[in-house]
Design a protein around this motif. Structure first.
Motif, short mmCIF file in Angstrom:
data_model
loop_
_atom_site.label_atom_id
_atom_site.label_comp_id
_atom_site.label_asym_id
_atom_site.label_seq_id
_atom_site.Cartn_x
_atom_site.Cartn_y
_atom_site.Cartn_z
N THR A 82 0.81 -2.10 0.01
CA THR A 82 -0.18 0.19 -0.25
C THR A 82 1.09 1.65 0.49
O THR A 82 1.89 1.23 1.31
CB THR A 82 -1.12 0.43 0.77
N TRP A 115 6.26 2.41 0.59
CA TRP A 115 5.14 1.76 0.93
C TRP A 115 4.91 0.52 2.04
O TRP A 115 6.21 0.58 2.77
CB TRP A 115 5.99 0.45 -0.31
N ALA A 118 0.51 -4.93 2.26
CA ALA A 118 -0.87 -4.81 2.67
C ALA A 118 -1.09 -5.72 3.60
O ALA A 118 -0.51 -6.78 3.62
CB ALA A 118 -1.33 -5.08 0.77
#
Length: 194
Positions: A82, A115, A118
């Motif tokens: 993400t 990042w 996720a």
């Protein structure tokens, strides 16, 4: 008798004696330099802001003038991660988050994508089994790149539980999560002999 070349004269330099050819070359050189500088600044003027996505989708660089704001690019995509933000350095101790609304360009700049892995939802198909008397097991949230951790152990009459399977692969508590989205682990059973 050979005629001497004329080095001094009045011409365009009014009444002062001057070395005409030398001054002409200096003037032509200065004009050429100005033209070259104008062309160079037209082509190379301003600053380049580039984006290092660290394996994510490509983001086009931007050419800006001193004091301009960088236009916030479309959010990059990286499977299993993400996007969090853009920072000014890959070194976490030096990195500052870039504010597209406030920070102005003062030099060439590379912005680096930050990042985080996720979170992925895992569902369980007990394939006719039960876990603690229930025919279903609550979903589990795992993190991409980490291990699955503790997994439920179902029971089925006349069968022995032989692990969880996904896409033909055995999944254990120590298996690293490589799926980037929601997926279902299916119970594998071996018939017990009487």
């Amino acid at each position: 008798m050979e005629e001497k070349k004329k080095w001094f004269g009045r011409g365009i330099y009014d009444k002062k004696d001057a070395p005409i050819r030398i001054l002409d070359k200096l003037i032509l050189g200065a004009v050429a330099l100005v033209i070259i500088l104008i062309f160079w600044f037209a082509v190379h003027g301003g600053y380049t802001v580039s984006f290092d996505t660290d394996g994510g989708s490509e983001v086009a660089e931007q050419r800006l003038e001193y004091g301009d704001l960088v236009a916030e690019p479309e959010t990059p995509v990286k499977p299993g991660y993400t996007f969090v933000s853009w920072v000014t350095s890959r070194d976490e101790s030096l990195a500052e988050e870039w504010s597209f609304a406030e920070t102005k360009v003062t030099s060439d700049q590379t912005l680096y994508a930050v990042w985080e892995p996720a979170q992925v939802t895992v569902k369980f198909d007990l394939d006719g089994g039960a876990c603690e008397g229930s025919a279903s097991v609550p979903d589990k949230t795992v993190v991409y790149g980490e291990t699955y951790g503790e997994l439920p152990v179902p029971e089925k009459e006349g069968c022995r539980f032989d692990g969880w399977v996904y896409s033909g692969n055995i999944i254990t508590a120590d298996t690293q999560v490589t799926m980037t989205g929601e997926h279902v682990l299916t119970a594998r059973w071996v018939m017990e002999e009487n």
